[in-house]
Design an enzyme around this catalytic site. Structure first.
Site, PDB file in Angstrom:
ATOM      1  CB  SER A  53      -0.952   0.014   1.204  1.00 15.43           C
ATOM      2  OG  SER A  53      -2.012  -0.889   1.003  1.00 15.43           O
ATOM      3  CE  LYS A  56      -4.150   1.386  -0.989  1.00 14.36           C
ATOM      4  NZ  LYS A  56      -4.476   0.512   0.138  1.00 14.36           N
ATOM      5  CB  SER A 108      -4.540   1.528   3.806  1.00 15.82           C
ATOM      6  OG  SER A 108      -3.628   1.088   2.839  1.00 15.82           O
ATOM      7  CE  LYS A 209      -1.562   4.052   2.685  1.00 15.94           C
ATOM      8  NZ  LYS A 209      -1.543   2.894   3.626  1.00 15.94           N
TER       9      LYS A 209
END
Length: 335
Positions: A53, A56, A108, A209
């Protein structure tokens, strides 16, 4: 003899910096000073890996740059029921681009990633093209993207160094920086809490993140600010990522001093003119660089060959090197 001795002292400083670095669990990692781009620590930073993730970050950066945050998105059926972490979007539901960005970065949400990609580019394939174009623009030469969420795919990968490059650019975007540093937010029927525990655990943490899949392992991209400095840390496949990042960020802030090597208007060198006068070459801007104790950069004047007039000397520049590598240039003005 003096030059050899200076080189030995500088090399010793580099060895000391490596020795002072903390032990970490991550297979791959990198710590970077955001302003200068100096790498303060790295381990296997150029080997490609699944990145889950943390993908992202790139999705969010593209959306922040290309889309109107206030625009309302009607959730299409293609964005519903995406596997993995989810915002649990419903077909026909209406949210703003900004709300979806919060769902993307805090929760997320893979479904939020798909909804934003479709809104931004019309299809996943078209958005992936935008991702690869942006990655190339940022100098992420060892990366390739084929989806906006980071679910495992053979043609979807990056490196610790490339993720660091991406994070530095992302944190320059005011909107993305604000969203990534938000601990929690509520809108409509949803209440979101950021998965990034460093926002609570580490003083000065401002993003950015988390990521995880079984194949990729635990991945974390973080950023922290102290005393006007911003450090970016990336770890890939790190069982103890929270403690890894705390130790690496502490190392970067404590062991490397941001040293000002030139001040705007400071006279750095004098050069003779045909008139017999001396021209002072002054720095046009401040220049600072993070240095480990014992490190001493070298400065080398570069000016047009045979320059004897003030106008010719205006094209001069001071090149700053460390361990023989250019780390910056100081533009000069002649007075």
């Amino acid at each position: 003899m003096i030059r050899v001795l200076c080189a030995a002292i500088v090399l010793a400083a580099l060895v000391d910096a490596v020795a002072a670095a903390p032990g970490i669990s991550a297979q791959k990692a990198i710590l970077t000073d955001a302003a200068s781009g100096r790498v303060l620590f790295e381990r296997d930073a150029d080997t490609t890996s699944l990145i889950a993730s943390t993908t992202k970050i790139l999705t969010a950066l593209i959306v922040c740059e290309d889309c109107d945050l206030s625009q309302v998105v009607q959730i299409p059926k293609e964005a519903v029921g995406i596997e993995g972490s989810s915002l649990y979007l419903r077909e026909g539901e209406r949210l703003t681009v900004e709300q979806l960005l919060y769902g993307l970065m805090l929760r997320s949400g893979n479904d939020a990633a798909v909804a934003l990609a479709l809104h931004c580019a019309g299809s996943i394939e078209a958005f992936a093209e935008k991702m690869n174009e942006k990655a190339a623009e940022l100098g992420m030469n060892s990366s390739h993207f084929c989806n906006p969420h980071g679910l495992d795919a053979e043609e979807h990968y990056s490196t610790a160094r490339d993720l660091s490059c991406l994070a530095i650019a992302a944190m320059e975007n005011e909107t993305l920086r604000r969203i990534a540093s938000t601990k929690s937010i509520a809108f409509g029927e949803r209440s979101l809490t950021n998965h990034n525990k460093l926002l609570w655990r580490y003083e000065g943490a401002v993003g950015i993140k988390t990521g995880y899949t079984k194949a990729a392992g635990r991945i974390l991209v973080s950023a922290a600010e102290r005393n006007g400095r911003r450090l970016v840390c990336v770890s890939i496949n790190a069982p103890s990522d929270w403690s890894d990042h705390g130790a690496l960020l502490d190392f970067g802030f404590a062991q490397f001093e941001l040293r000002q090597l030139a001040s705007m208007g400071q006279s750095l060198v004098q050069m003779p003119l045909l008139t017999g006068e001396q021209a002072e070459l002054k720095a046009e801007a401040d220049f600072s660089y993070p240095l480990f104790p014992g490190e001493t950069p070298e400065m080398q004047l570069k000016c047009p060959e045979g320059a004897w007039e003030k106008e010719e000397l205006e094209q001069s520049v001071m090149i700053v090197r460390l361990y023989g590598k250019e780390i910056g240039r100081i533009e000069l003005t002649a007075q």
